[in-house]
Structures are given as structure tokens and as C-alpha cells.
Write an enzyme that holds these catalytic residues in place. Structure first.
Site, PDB file in Angstrom:
ATOM      1  N   SER A  52       0.826  -1.203   0.000  1.00 45.68           N
ATOM      2  CA  SER A  52       0.000   0.000   0.000  1.00 45.68           C
ATOM      3  C   SER A  52       0.861   1.254   0.000  1.00 45.68           C
ATOM      4  CB  SER A  52      -0.898   0.010   1.238  1.00 45.68           C
ATOM      5  OG  SER A  52      -1.439   1.310   1.391  1.00 45.68           O
TER       6      SER A  52
ATOM      7  N   HIS B 161      -1.465  -1.247  -4.099  1.00 43.31           N
ATOM      8  CA  HIS B 161      -2.695  -0.877  -3.385  1.00 43.31           C
ATOM      9  C   HIS B 161      -2.681   0.635  -3.162  1.00 43.31           C
ATOM     10  CE1 HIS B 161      -6.109  -1.885  -0.726  1.00 43.31           C
ATOM     11  NE2 HIS B 161      -5.660  -0.928   0.073  1.00 43.31           N
TER      12      HIS B 161
ATOM     13  N   ASP C  62      -4.738   3.712  -1.500  1.00 44.19           N
ATOM     14  CA  ASP C  62      -5.778   4.049  -0.528  1.00 44.19           C
ATOM     15  C   ASP C  62      -6.287   5.460  -0.762  1.00 44.19           C
ATOM     16  OD1 ASP C  62      -6.040   1.738   1.204  1.00 44.19           O
ATOM     17  OD2 ASP C  62      -3.949   2.092   1.720  1.00 44.19           O
TER      18      ASP C  62
ATOM     19  N   MET D  39      -8.766   8.278   0.490  1.00 43.14           N
ATOM     20  CA  MET D  39      -9.529   8.682   1.690  1.00 43.14           C
ATOM     21  C   MET D  39     -10.068  10.095   1.479  1.00 43.14           C
ATOM     22  SD  MET D  39      -7.045   7.262   4.656  1.00 43.14           S
ATOM     23  CE  MET D  39      -6.359   5.599   4.580  1.00 43.14           C
TER      24      MET D  39
ATOM     25  N   HIS E 225      -8.524   1.335  -3.526  1.00 42.31           N
ATOM     26  CA  HIS E 225      -9.415   1.117  -2.385  1.00 42.31           C
ATOM     27  C   HIS E 225     -10.043   2.460  -2.015  1.00 42.31           C
ATOM     28  CE1 HIS E 225      -9.603  -0.137   2.180  1.00 42.31           C
ATOM     29  NE2 HIS E 225     -10.790   0.037   1.656  1.00 42.31           N
TER      30      HIS E 225
ATOM     31  N   MET F 185     -12.051   4.686   0.168  1.00 44.71           N
ATOM     32  CA  MET F 185     -12.638   4.868   1.501  1.00 44.71           C
ATOM     33  C   MET F 185     -13.309   6.237   1.485  1.00 44.71           C
ATOM     34  SD  MET F 185      -9.481   3.255   3.577  1.00 44.71           S
ATOM     35  CE  MET F 185      -8.440   3.504   2.142  1.00 44.71           C
TER      36      MET F 185
ATOM     37  N   MET G  83     -11.399  -5.607   5.764  1.00 47.89           N
ATOM     38  CA  MET G  83     -10.604  -4.686   6.582  1.00 47.89           C
ATOM     39  C   MET G  83     -10.390  -5.312   7.955  1.00 47.89           C
ATOM     40  SD  MET G  83      -9.915  -1.810   4.862  1.00 47.89           S
ATOM     41  CE  MET G  83      -8.942  -1.356   6.257  1.00 47.89           C
TER      42      MET G  83
ATOM     43  N   ASP H  68      -6.665  -6.427   4.597  1.00 46.85           N
ATOM     44  CA  ASP H  68      -6.046  -5.097   4.631  1.00 46.85           C
ATOM     45  C   ASP H  68      -6.040  -4.555   6.060  1.00 46.85           C
ATOM     46  OD1 ASP H  68      -5.100  -2.596   4.020  1.00 46.85           O
ATOM     47  OD2 ASP H  68      -6.860  -1.956   2.872  1.00 46.85           O
TER      48      ASP H  68
ATOM     49  N   GLY I 139      -2.807  -4.082   9.331  1.00 43.85           N
ATOM     50  CA  GLY I 139      -2.078  -4.731  10.422  1.00 43.85           C
ATOM     51  C   GLY I 139      -1.374  -6.023  10.057  1.00 43.85           C
TER      52      GLY I 139
END
Ligand code: DX5
Ligand code: ZN
Length: 209
Positions: free
Chosen positions: A10, A35, A37, A39, A68, A70, A139, A177, A179
Site C-alpha cells: 500500500s 494498493h 488508498d 480517503m 481502495h 474509503m 478490513m 487489509d 495490520g
């Protein structure tokens, strides 16, 4: 040696001043996808990358872009992400009432539709959509930031999704996705994950285990 899973590093944890260098790093370490992200400051409390940046990065690599979203109202901006060069376009079931329509729109544009769910959403919320998607993004942290601790119980959803897939002959891949690191990777894989997303652990070298 070939990994027994697909890896999508990511960009969220890359140095934003040198995204081109981060892409080179992902290629050198044989990442399978990138990936990205997105947001919006509403669905999650952070702002990141939008279509112009994705379009600028598109020319730098042939690796697929796993975008992705969000964001609230993903349908409003989906076309911009499709035009910018997304290969997989994933949105959140919590953010879109007319999900079938958006899935269809993504597929019509020649892109692969994905659906995601936050840790508090059960797999049952996806039941009407699973026949139509190419990717399910589970997630395992509350989205918004990299470097958070995995909520391990979310991995049960991966097992559930794999079972549903097998029983119904669906064709989606299951992605995890949030941790993922050397410590959590064995349980992520044991659950049956096909595609592993990794931000902080990948860019700090902690995933080299
Ligand atoms: C979290 C993002 C993730 C994030 C994962 O909101 O969706 O893709 O980059 O970062 P790590 O791997 O550090 O948890
Ligand atoms: Zn993500």
C-alpha cells in the site's frame, strides 16, 4: 522463490514525496499489485490520493492498480478513478446504497469491481453482492491510517467468504487489509487469504520474513 499468496503493498506508507521511488521498490520486491488508498476526510478521518495522482503514477508501471475507495458516495467519482487507470476498483458496502449499479458501471468500464467491509460489518451485509464482484477486501483495522494493530477476529470473515465462494462457485479473490506483519501473516494465510495488502510492514522491511 514464488510467494504462496499475492502481495499488494500500500502506497499509504510510502514516502509521499517520492511515490515513483516507492513503485520501483514494489517492483523490485516482486509485488503483484499496487494498493492505492483513497480517503475523503468523511468516510475516514484522513485525506490521501485522488484521480490526478493515480493518473500520474499510471505511466510508471505495468503492475495492476488495486484502488481502495474509503469515501462516501463512491459512485459520484467512480468514473474519474476508472479513467485514471484503476484495474481493481473497490468501494465500501457501508458507503453505497446502490451497490449493484456501481459494480455494473465498474465492469462496463473494463475494470474489476471489488467490495469492502469495515471490522464492524458482518459478511452477511455482502450476500447480495458476492456473485458480482471480483474481489472482497476484508478490513482488519478501522480504515483511515496505516500502522494499526490487526483486529484478529476479522480473519473469521475470510474463512466465511472462502466457504461461500466454494459452495457457490463464485469467482472473487479475498484480500486482507490492515495490520499485516510477520507476526500476523501466518494467521492471515491460514484463514485462506488470496491477496495480502501491506503498508507499514512492507515499507519498513518488516514483511521480509
Ligand atoms: C487503512 C488502509 C490500508 C493501510 C494498511 O485504512 O486501507 O490499506 O495502508 O496499512 P498497514 O499495513 O500499515 O496496516
Ligand atoms: Zn486499503
Amino acid at each position: 522463490m514464488k510467494r504462496p499468496y499475492l502481495l499488494a503493498p500500500s502506497l499509504l506508507s510510502a514516502d509521499f514525496a517520492h511515490l515513483g521511488r516507492a513503485i520501483e521498490q514494489i517492483e523490485q520486491k516482486s509485488g503483484d499489485m499496487i494498493h492505492i488508498d483513497v480517503m475523503d476526510g468523511h468516510f475516514v478521518p484522513n485525506l490521501t490520493i485522488g484521480p490526478p495522482v493515480i493518473a500520474a503514477l499510471r505511466g510508471l508501471t505495468k503492475l495492476p492498480f488495486d484502488v481502495h475507495l474509503m469515501m462516501t458516495n463512491p459512485a459520484e467519482m467512480a468514473d474519474s478513478f476508472l479513467e485514471a487507470g484503476a484495474d481493481y476498483l473497490t468501494f465500501h458496502v457501508e458507503a453505497e446504497v446502490h451497490a449493484h449499479r456501481l459494480i455494473e458501471r465498474i465492469r462496463e468500464a473494463g475494470c474489476k469491481p471489488g467490495i469492502s467491509l469495515v471490522p464492524s460489518t458482518p459478511v452477511a451485509a455482502l450476500s447480495e453482492l458476492l456473485p458480482f464482484v471480483d474481489l472482497v477486501l476484508v478490513m482488519t483495522v478501522n480504515p483511515g491510517f496505516g500502522g494499526q494493530t490487526m483486529i484478529a477476529s476479522c480473519l473469521e470473515k475470510v474463512q466465511e467468504l472462502k466457504k461461500i465462494k466454494q459452495e457457490n462457485d463464485f469467482s472473487y479473490i479475498v484480500s486482507v487489509d490492515g495490520g499485516v506483519n510477520c507476526e500476523t501473516l501466518p494467521s492471515v494465510l491460514a484463514a485462506g487469504t488470496d491477496l495480502v495488502v501491506s503498508g507499514s510492514a512492507f515499507f519498513t522491511g518488516e514483511l521480509d520474513c
